[in-house]
Design an enzyme around this catalytic site. Structure first.
Site, PDB file in Angstrom:
ATOM      1  CD  GLU A   1      -2.960  -0.781  -0.153  1.00 44.36           C
ATOM      2  OE1 GLU A   1      -3.058   0.375  -0.617  1.00 44.36           O
ATOM      3  OE2 GLU A   1      -3.534  -1.758  -0.655  1.00 44.36           O
TER       4      GLU A   1
ATOM      5  CE1 TYR B   1      -6.621   3.353  -0.952  1.00 41.96           C
ATOM      6  CE2 TYR B   1      -4.280   3.470  -0.463  1.00 41.96           C
ATOM      7  CZ  TYR B   1      -5.344   2.850  -1.082  1.00 41.96           C
ATOM      8  OH  TYR B   1      -5.139   1.710  -1.812  1.00 41.96           O
TER       9      TYR B   1
ATOM     10  CG  ASP C   1      -7.885   4.214  -5.200  1.00 41.99           C
ATOM     11  OD1 ASP C   1      -9.095   4.155  -5.550  1.00 41.99           O
ATOM     12  OD2 ASP C   1      -7.011   3.502  -5.723  1.00 41.99           O
TER      13      ASP C   1
ATOM     14  CB  CYS D   1     -13.928   3.093 -14.679  1.00 37.05           C
ATOM     15  SG  CYS D   1     -15.000   4.543 -14.589  1.00 37.05           S
TER      16      CYS D   1
ATOM     17  CB  CYS E   1     -17.685   2.809 -21.823  1.00 35.19           C
ATOM     18  SG  CYS E   1     -17.236   4.296 -20.882  1.00 35.19           S
TER      19      CYS E   1
ATOM     20  CB  CYS F   1     -17.617  -0.857 -18.294  1.00 32.17           C
ATOM     21  SG  CYS F   1     -18.115  -0.568 -16.579  1.00 32.17           S
TER      22      CYS F   1
ATOM     23  CB  CYS G   1     -22.401   3.406 -15.922  1.00 29.55           C
ATOM     24  SG  CYS G   1     -21.406   4.909 -15.835  1.00 29.55           S
TER      25      CYS G   1
END
Length: 298
Positions: free
Chosen positions: A44, A127, A145, A200, A207, A210, A216
């Site tokens: 992370e 975060y 994030d 995305c 798209c 997706c 969406c």
């Protein structure tokens, strides 16, 4: 129909994204169920503003050399900076070393499970604390994030881009968008991040690939363009950040301290810039003056 228009639509969004993630999510070593909390913590911190492809080999070398916080804490901060290689923002290496010391001194050499204890570690913000809690310990904190923000902006709010900085309204939306089931919530954190990273995306969303294009809100509204497109990265050539990186790299590659004159090689056309960068690196603790020159911190 917006993904947030009803509980049924929200449940469909969750189920579809989670199923997609199960099929195509990247096989990253820190996602392995056997990965230690320390391994997750390292991933992370290293992944902040850094592509995963660059992180993985460094992450592997760090875990091989320092498999536990105690191993890193027993080494020098300069070796942490040296092993950071070219990931950028090397202060993160110092913060990891400092965090390892705190883990040894206050948490019996382990990554703390408590969210407040995670937040108290050097260099850890909301975060990172939420991500480690969720991915290392199964505590379904809301992980937000830039990828998650973008996914929620488009699927739920119907806007092309999120706000320039995280807002309280966005955080409330992210919390409300979490699945109720604990396991699904932890999986959703990873899956929604992955959807933003792979599909995305900011400048060229795919798209047509997706899994939730049919849910969406932005897609169903005809993909209207809104103000606030992604900002281009700042110029790099000749910046203090580039010169600082070159100075640190020269010291990484040397087993011995380097003379001041040797470090002019970082930017030979402007020794004054090198001097300024050296002063800043010393102030940040990334290098230290020693007899005859400079070295990584010992």
């Amino acid at each position: 129909m917006s993904a947030a228009s009803s509980p049924a639509a929200s449940a469909q969004l969750h189920a579809t994204v989670l199923a997609w993630f199960e099929r195509v999510g990247r096989d990253l070593p820190w996602r392995d169920p056997g990965c230690s909390a320390w391994g997750v913590y390292l991933s992370e911190v290293m992944s902040q503003q850094t592509p995963v492809a660059r992180v993985q080999p460094v992450w592997e070398r760090w875990l091989e050399r320092w498999p536990t916080p105690a191993d890193l804490a027993a080494d020098s901060p300069g070796e942490a900076v040296r092993m950071w290689d070219r990931l950028g923002y090397p202060r993160r290496a110092l913060r990891l070393w400092e965090s390892a010391r705190v883990m040894v001194e206050q948490h019996e050499g382990e990554v703390p499970r408590d969210h407040d204890d995670l937040l108290a570690l050097p260099g850890v913000g909301p975060y990172t604390a939420a991500a480690v809690a969720s991915f290392a310990f199964g505590d379904p904190r809301t992980v937000v994030d830039t990828n998650v923000r973008r996914v929620l902006a488009r699927t739920v709010s119907g806007t092309q881009y999120p706000a320039p900085a995280l807002t309280a309204a966005e955080m409330r939306l992210a919390e409300a968008s979490m699945p109720a089931d604990r396991d699904d919530a932890n999986a959703w954190n990873a899956a929604s991040m992955e959807l933003g990273a792979l599909v995305c995306t900011a400048r060229a969303p795919r798209c047509e690939e997706c899994p939730v294009a049919h849910l969406c809100a932005w897609q169903l509204d005809g993909r209207p363009e809104h103000a606030g497109p992604p900002r281009r990265g700042q110029a790099w050539h000749g910046t203090d950040r580039q010169v600082r990186g070159r100075v640190v790299q020269l010291l990484r590659e040397s087993a011995d301290p380097l003379r001041r004159s040797d470090l002019d090689a970082a930017w030979p056309q402007d020794p004054a810039k090198v001097e300024r960068c050296l002063a800043g690196l010393v102030d940040d603790g990334l290098i230290e003056p020693v007899e005859g020159g400079f070295a990584l911190p010992r």
